[in-house]
Scaffold this motif. Structure first.
Motif, PDB file in Angstrom:
ATOM      1  N   UNK B 363       0.850  -1.186   0.000  1.00 40.73           N
ATOM      2  CA  UNK B 363       0.000   0.000   0.000  1.00 40.73           C
ATOM      3  C   UNK B 363       0.885   1.235   0.000  1.00 40.73           C
ATOM      4  N   UNK B 364       0.484   2.208  -0.788  1.00 43.84           N
ATOM      5  CA  UNK B 364       1.295   3.401  -0.990  1.00 43.84           C
ATOM      6  C   UNK B 364       0.517   4.637  -0.545  1.00 43.84           C
ATOM      7  N   UNK B 365       1.180   5.513   0.197  1.00 44.97           N
ATOM      8  CA  UNK B 365       0.565   6.770   0.612  1.00 44.97           C
ATOM      9  C   UNK B 365       0.680   7.776  -0.526  1.00 44.97           C
ATOM     10  N   UNK B 366      -0.475   8.255  -0.973  1.00 38.88           N
ATOM     11  CA  UNK B 366      -0.497   9.194  -2.100  1.00 38.88           C
ATOM     12  C   UNK B 366      -1.381  10.381  -1.758  1.00 38.88           C
ATOM     13  N   UNK B 367      -1.324  11.395  -2.612  1.00 38.33           N
ATOM     14  CA  UNK B 367      -2.138  12.591  -2.326  1.00 38.33           C
ATOM     15  C   UNK B 367      -3.610  12.366  -2.621  1.00 38.33           C
ATOM     16  N   UNK B 368      -3.916  11.518  -3.621  1.00 40.80           N
ATOM     17  CA  UNK B 368      -5.318  11.330  -4.009  1.00 40.80           C
ATOM     18  C   UNK B 368      -5.482   9.918  -4.566  1.00 40.80           C
ATOM     19  N   UNK B 369      -5.972   9.038  -3.703  1.00 45.24           N
ATOM     20  CA  UNK B 369      -6.033   7.618  -4.066  1.00 45.24           C
ATOM     21  C   UNK B 369      -6.945   7.384  -5.266  1.00 45.24           C
ATOM     22  N   UNK B 370      -8.082   8.075  -5.307  1.00 41.25           N
ATOM     23  CA  UNK B 370      -9.042   7.846  -6.395  1.00 41.25           C
ATOM     24  C   UNK B 370      -8.427   8.232  -7.733  1.00 41.25           C
ATOM     25  N   UNK B 371      -7.630   9.299  -7.711  1.00 45.18           N
ATOM     26  CA  UNK B 371      -7.026   9.760  -8.966  1.00 45.18           C
ATOM     27  C   UNK B 371      -5.996   8.743  -9.479  1.00 45.18           C
ATOM     28  N   UNK B 372      -5.183   8.197  -8.576  1.00 43.87           N
ATOM     29  CA  UNK B 372      -4.185   7.210  -9.008  1.00 43.87           C
ATOM     30  C   UNK B 372      -4.878   5.975  -9.570  1.00 43.87           C
ATOM     31  N   UNK B 373      -5.951   5.588  -8.875  1.00 42.09           N
ATOM     32  CA  UNK B 373      -6.709   4.424  -9.331  1.00 42.09           C
ATOM     33  C   UNK B 373      -7.223   4.659 -10.750  1.00 42.09           C
ATOM     34  N   UNK B 374      -7.778   5.847 -10.960  1.00 38.61           N
ATOM     35  CA  UNK B 374      -8.315   6.179 -12.277  1.00 38.61           C
ATOM     36  C   UNK B 374      -7.196   6.192 -13.319  1.00 38.61           C
ATOM     37  N   UNK B 375      -6.060   6.735 -12.912  1.00 38.07           N
ATOM     38  CA  UNK B 375      -4.899   6.757 -13.812  1.00 38.07           C
ATOM     39  C   UNK B 375      -4.473   5.335 -14.191  1.00 38.07           C
ATOM     40  N   UNK B 376      -4.372   4.476 -13.196  1.00 37.01           N
ATOM     41  CA  UNK B 376      -3.916   3.105 -13.440  1.00 37.01           C
ATOM     42  C   UNK B 376      -4.850   2.378 -14.398  1.00 37.01           C
ATOM     43  N   UNK B 377      -6.150   2.509 -14.151  1.00 39.10           N
ATOM     44  CA  UNK B 377      -7.100   1.778 -14.999  1.00 39.10           C
ATOM     45  C   UNK B 377      -7.167   2.394 -16.397  1.00 39.10           C
TER      46      UNK B 377
END
Lengths: 630, 630
Positions: B363-377
């Protein structure tokens, strides 16, 4: 000749390396500094271990970036050298390799370097050790042995000699004749490596692609001959950086290394080299004169015999005889003989048990079978003898690197032939070619699938035992990865063997190895005088040929001029084509796989064509893949 | 942007290639001539297959050695071109790539070449096709795009354009700014490839080491930006010759290729590129800002939990909490968190079933989890959602290339922390660093073992999803083969992951992969402010440290200046040492393996040292080998 090897040349921990090096037969070993650093024990422990094994530590190496430095750095470097000299006392060796500096700031001043090497020589003298100075091919200022020797000669101190290395010399095409100018007793040490020619940075080439003498493309024998002519009496020591060797089993690599030094001594001797130290060069019995394959033999079981016999019958082979005492049958066409060995409780049944239906032996016609056998065993290859029935011929044989057998058969004018002695023949052997009619005349070549990284071992084996030449390697694209391919052959071309090793695990070559769990036959090629007639005969017997795409023929027409109609004829017969620079032509056709394994090829050579149609191998590999995967 | 790829870039038969290319998302495909030659069907069959798949055939290639020839040869070459143009009609593409001649006898005369290319353009016009002329970096006379463009410009015919290729341009450090001088509509086609920098012949480099953009060292994004600035509206088409790709699974390679084009579009866009053809460039959500690892999670079973908990307790970790709804426990020390997941019938249990005790999630601490998720997908990486209990945090996650999970966790000031939401904690999370004392402060880096040839896939994944930088690769000698190692990290260095891939099958890296049957954790490194205190604490709890040979320390003293006593202190504590060019220092120590698998490392960075002590990796690998093999 004292035979030595650097620890870096083989895989494993230092303990494993030393044991394998001694077991292979070496007299000495170079301790590569990293192996010492990584060893969990003292330098004295290494000394003791080597002494217990009977291994001499011939060299400690490398000491880097010594020369061409500022006064301050020189003091540091001498201090560093002092530490290493002390370590050498503990290690029990008196010789260290100093390699030329790769520092971009090295001071390019011969007088300065002579002075600094002189100081190092004095320090060495005080410490009772010797320094050997070696030019790295990529040294920043000193990068040829002649320059290194000029500097050493100018220092003129008995504690400083020059070290020669075949790779550093031959890789940059440095002429080897001037080696004669160096007095033999001023050569402190000689390192030996071969390498395949590569178009790349010489440092990268050296670090990853060196190989044992005889496995590469460099004139290592010429180098060795020049060195011996100086009266040099020290060791020849293998120093091989090779990615494959790093991952290969330690003992096998060490054994190949030792054999490669024997081979090198023979080759250097053939160039006129003589050893002057009382330890004569290795001089094995001469390699054979060849006159083709005698037979190839398959390990089969009772179930596969009728199936395989049927396939060979369709290919035009006749049942020519049954072995007098064994469950072994002989099939012949023209001068080509195939043996099916279904004998239980035998070498062949062991082979069948391990690999399934597979090539378990090959027999070669030579001028003097006993001499080849003696030669093979003098290189340390394992002899084999099987059961022999009454009045049957004793055929000398050795184990090939995959454990299969290679037999040597010579002509004995006053005795029954091998087939007459061992088989109940359907016709006398002398009438064979009349009795067994067909378009296939003889075995042109055999193609073996090898495990990745086994190529070098086989090349050395065929050069050492058979006196074969190795042709340049090809890298062939299979739809699922690359295949490295290299052919070996007798001088007269009567015996040719193509060695294929898959670089990756998904190619058909690799797949067949998975099935075989060892080396496997890829295919056997038969020579014909008329490929169109041969194809007609095969088709008449319902032999399935490998389909070649019609696009191939369209491209062929765009590339070459042909007589009218011939391309269509080839297309109809699925015959592939190659033409060499001299106009020599090669026609070849493949059958589908037999028993899901190997397949047959029929070839016709015209106008002195001497290759194997390697340019068409990707077409064949793709066609085979399409048969399986669509 | 029309996204295309050459058939040569992926493995398999043509049928397999086309299906995988379409499934990956590509709009178009270049048909490499050999793939057509090997295909057992007509060009029209290929056309139909592509049409059925919805794939446009963007290019037929290559046509070789056309220009700079005698009058007689020109006639032959035009005849050859005529045949290929006819084939193109059948294939259903109107564009052919003509690459500059590599013939040593090419006539170096621009006027002659302009005339000959002009004749080819006229023939193309008559046949209703177009020709693109490309400079090979190793072309005999024409070897830069600027020269190719000069010639094409001089011909000035609409049926002849120039083809640009990022590899041919960037490999020879050809400046990319002059691309701006070419009108976009005179660029017939653009080929894209990246490559790691290699010191070797450019042809060999090109044939074996190309890779997808983002996986190598070339400024492909800068190249793409310059191309788009011309107004070019055609495809970007991947043309990758890579030995690894040739042997890798077709679908996975094609999927990576498509992602790499998306990544390239984003990177080019970040440099200011805009598309002018109405098909906008791919613009995913921005990559995250990182602030370290949240936790790493092991798949365990009931048997291994107490054993592993004991090991972590010895390393100074405290049992910090139990999950509210799952059989999951939390261990903490400083800012480092470790999760043991023994939940049956879950993702973790599946992972345990397949791999045994192993790292199943990070698990990684990020500024905006939803945004990274959207980026990854948006890059096509697979989303994951597991069961979530009442009031537990929904944590977005994706599947890493090995099927393990990567979670993204952001700080939510007004909500309970992830640990507070999901766990019954032994102390409030805000008091964690006080409650859990120890010398280990946080996870410095994680080191993963990858299957050979998986490195490129992971590099692309971490660049695309996480916005990581990739550091240069190291080639590390293990006693049983080479290991290729490459680190990725967040810009601020708070997250660092080292990727190790064994080149061969016998290294410890490869061995652990055999055990895991997939990617495995090699080790996890924790940061400390005082490595000597940390070692003392570990030893007080009987943690076994990996023994480092004393010879290593002798050499260390010869190499560097140290304060008195410090080397002895390191030697006693089995601490390894590295120093960078700026004087930054790295101290690190390893534990023995835990449960026969992964191990822990403790590191201390001083003076801005930013590496991983790669120079010491061979010492560690040799020490581990000696533990096993003596």
């Amino acid at each position: 000749m004292l035979r030595s090897i650097a620890t870096v040349s083989v895989s494993g921990t230092l303990v494993e390396k030393l044991a394998a090096i001694r077991a292979a037969g070496f007299d000495g070993v170079e301790i590569f500094e990293n192996d010492l650093l990584y060893f969990d024990g003292s330098p004295a422990d290494i000394r003791k271990r080597c002494a217990d094994l009977g291994l001499q530590i011939t060299l400690f190496q490398p000491f880097r970036d010594f020369e061409g430095v500022s006064k301050e750095r020189l003091a540091q470097n001498l201090n560093r050298a002092q530490r290493k000299f002390e370590l050498m006392h503990e290690l029990g060796t008196d010789l260290v390799l100093v390699c030329s500096s790769v520092n971009p700031n090295v001071i390019a001043d011969d007088a300065l370097i002579v002075d600094q090497l002189g100081q190092l020589a004095l320090l060495a003298e005080r410490e009772g050790v010797r320094v050997g100075f070696e030019a790295l091919a990529w040294g920043k200022y000193v990068n040829s042995y002649r320059h290194a020797w000029q500097l050493v000669d100018a220092v003129d101190h008995p504690s400083l000699g020059v070290i020669l290395d075949s790779f550093h010399t031959l890789s940059i095409d440095d002429p080897i004749d001037p080696i004669a100018e160096i007095p033999g007793d001023r050569i402190a040490f000689v390192q030996i490596a071969d390498a395949p020619r590569q178009k790349m940075d010489v440092l990268e080439w050296s670090r990853h692609f060196r190989c044992f003498p005889g496995q590469g493309d460099l004139d290592v024998a010429g180098f060795a001959e020049r060195v011996l002519a100086t009266g040099y009496q020290g060791p020849f020591s293998l120093e091989i950086f090779n990615d494959g060797f790093r991952a290969a089993p330690t003992a096998a690599t060490a054994a190949d290394g030792y054999r490669s030094l024997l081979y090198l001594e023979e080759q250097a001797g053939l160039k006129g080299a003589r050893s002057k130290d009382g330890q004569p060069l290795f001089t094995p019995p001469a390699p054979p004169a060849h006159s083709g394959f005698q037979f190839i033999e398959f390990a089969v079981d009772a179930t596969s015999v009728p199936r395989l016999a049927q396939r060979f019958a369709e290919a035009g082979f006749h049942a020519a005889g049954k072995h007098r005492s064994k469950d072994v049958t002989l099939y012949q066409q023209g001068g080509a003989s195939i043996v099916l060995n279904a004998e239980t409780d035998s070498f062949a049944s062991e082979f069948f048990h391990r690999h399934g239906l597979s090539l378990c032996a090959s027999a070669f016609q030579v001028d003097d079978a006993a001499r080849v056998f003696e030669r093979a065993t003098s290189f340390g290859y394992a002899p084999f003898s099987g059961r022999v029935g009454p009045n049957e011929r004793v055929v000398p044989g050795v184990r090939a690197p995959d454990g299969s057998l290679h037999y040597f058969v010579d002509a004995r004018p006053d005795e029954p032939t091998l087939y007459e002695a061992d088989f109940v023949l359907s016709a006398p052997d002398s009438e064979r070619t009349q009795a067994v009619q067909g378009e296939l005349k003889r075995i042109d070549h055999v193609c073996l699938d090898l495990p990745a990284d086994a190529l070098d071992t086989w090349i050395l084996y065929f050069k050492a035992v058979f006196g074969f030449d190795a042709e340049p390697a090809w890298l062939l694209p299979d739809p699922y990865g690359l295949v490295r391919s290299r052919a070996v052959r007798s001088a007269d071309g009567s015996v040719r063997i193509v060695l294929n090793a898959s670089v990756d695990g998904r190619t058909s070559t690799a797949q067949s190895l998975h099935t075989y769990r060892g080396t496997g036959l890829n295919h056997v090629a038969f020579d014909t005088d008329n490929i169109f007639a041969a194809v007609e005969q095969l088709r008449a017997r319902d032999v399935q040929l490998l389909r070649i795409p019609s696009n191939y023929y369209d491209d062929l027409e765009a590339r070459y001029d042909f007589a009218d109609g011939i391309v269509n004829q080839m297309k109809d017969a699925h015959i592939l084509y190659d033409r060499d620079a001299q106009g020599g032509e090669f026609f070849h056709v493949y059958t589908e796989q037999m028993d899901g394994r190997f397949f047959l090829e029929v070839v016709q050579r015209k106008g002195g064509y001497d290759g194997y149609g390697a340019v068409n191998a990707p077409v064949r590999l793709a066609a085979q893949a399409q048969r399986k995967h669509g």
